[in-house]
Design a protein around this motif. Sequence first.
Motif, short mmCIF file in Angstrom:
data_model
loop_
_atom_site.label_atom_id
_atom_site.label_comp_id
_atom_site.label_asym_id
_atom_site.label_seq_id
_atom_site.Cartn_x
_atom_site.Cartn_y
_atom_site.Cartn_z
N GLU A 36 -0.99 0.70 -4.31
CA GLU A 36 -0.95 -0.61 -3.68
C GLU A 36 -1.43 -1.70 -4.64
O GLU A 36 -0.91 -2.81 -4.65
CB GLU A 36 -1.80 -0.60 -2.41
CG GLU A 36 -1.70 -1.86 -1.59
CD GLU A 36 -2.32 -1.69 -0.22
OE1 GLU A 36 -1.82 -2.34 0.71
OE2 GLU A 36 -3.30 -0.93 -0.09
N LYS A 40 0.81 -4.96 -5.56
CA LYS A 40 0.38 -6.33 -5.27
C LYS A 40 0.68 -7.30 -6.41
O LYS A 40 0.81 -8.49 -6.18
CB LYS A 40 -1.11 -6.37 -4.96
CG LYS A 40 -1.43 -5.85 -3.58
CD LYS A 40 -2.92 -5.93 -3.29
CE LYS A 40 -3.22 -5.47 -1.88
NZ LYS A 40 -4.65 -5.57 -1.57
N PRO A 49 8.22 0.39 -0.04
CA PRO A 49 7.08 1.08 0.56
C PRO A 49 7.37 2.57 0.77
O PRO A 49 8.46 2.93 1.23
CB PRO A 49 6.89 0.39 1.91
CG PRO A 49 7.56 -0.93 1.76
CD PRO A 49 8.70 -0.70 0.80
N ASN A 62 -2.07 3.59 0.60
CA ASN A 62 -0.72 3.08 0.76
C ASN A 62 -0.06 3.15 -0.60
O ASN A 62 -0.60 2.66 -1.59
CB ASN A 62 -0.73 1.64 1.27
CG ASN A 62 -1.17 1.57 2.70
OD1 ASN A 62 -0.84 2.42 3.51
ND2 ASN A 62 -1.95 0.55 3.03
N THR A 63 1.11 3.78 -0.65
CA THR A 63 1.80 3.94 -1.92
C THR A 63 3.22 3.39 -1.82
O THR A 63 3.74 3.16 -0.73
CB THR A 63 1.82 5.42 -2.37
OG1 THR A 63 2.58 6.19 -1.44
CG2 THR A 63 0.42 5.99 -2.50
N TYR A 64 3.80 3.19 -2.98
CA TYR A 64 5.11 2.54 -3.08
C TYR A 64 5.94 3.21 -4.16
O TYR A 64 5.41 3.87 -5.05
CB TYR A 64 4.93 1.05 -3.44
CG TYR A 64 4.11 0.31 -2.42
CD1 TYR A 64 4.71 -0.44 -1.43
CD2 TYR A 64 2.71 0.39 -2.43
CE1 TYR A 64 3.94 -1.11 -0.48
CE2 TYR A 64 1.94 -0.26 -1.48
CZ TYR A 64 2.56 -1.01 -0.52
OH TYR A 64 1.81 -1.65 0.43
#
Length: 71
Positions: A36, A40, A49, A62-64
């Motif tokens: 995350e 950002k 996402p 939270n990973t992307y």
Amino acid sequence: MRTYEEIKAEFEAVRAVNVASRMESSGEPGRVHITEAVAKVLSEAHIVPRGPLEIKGKGTMNTYWLRSPST
């Protein structure tokens, strides 16, 4: 004797390498898995996402995915 700043910098570097290793090991072939914090600083046009994921030693993060240029 090393200074506090030197020890802190080394700790932060080791921590970053550990997180990068976790991203790689929980990723998929041909995809770049990012945190995350990295997401950002990128434009939303460059990220997809993946959702929350349990990362060893870090807990739920939270990973992307980094969007490939062809998508």
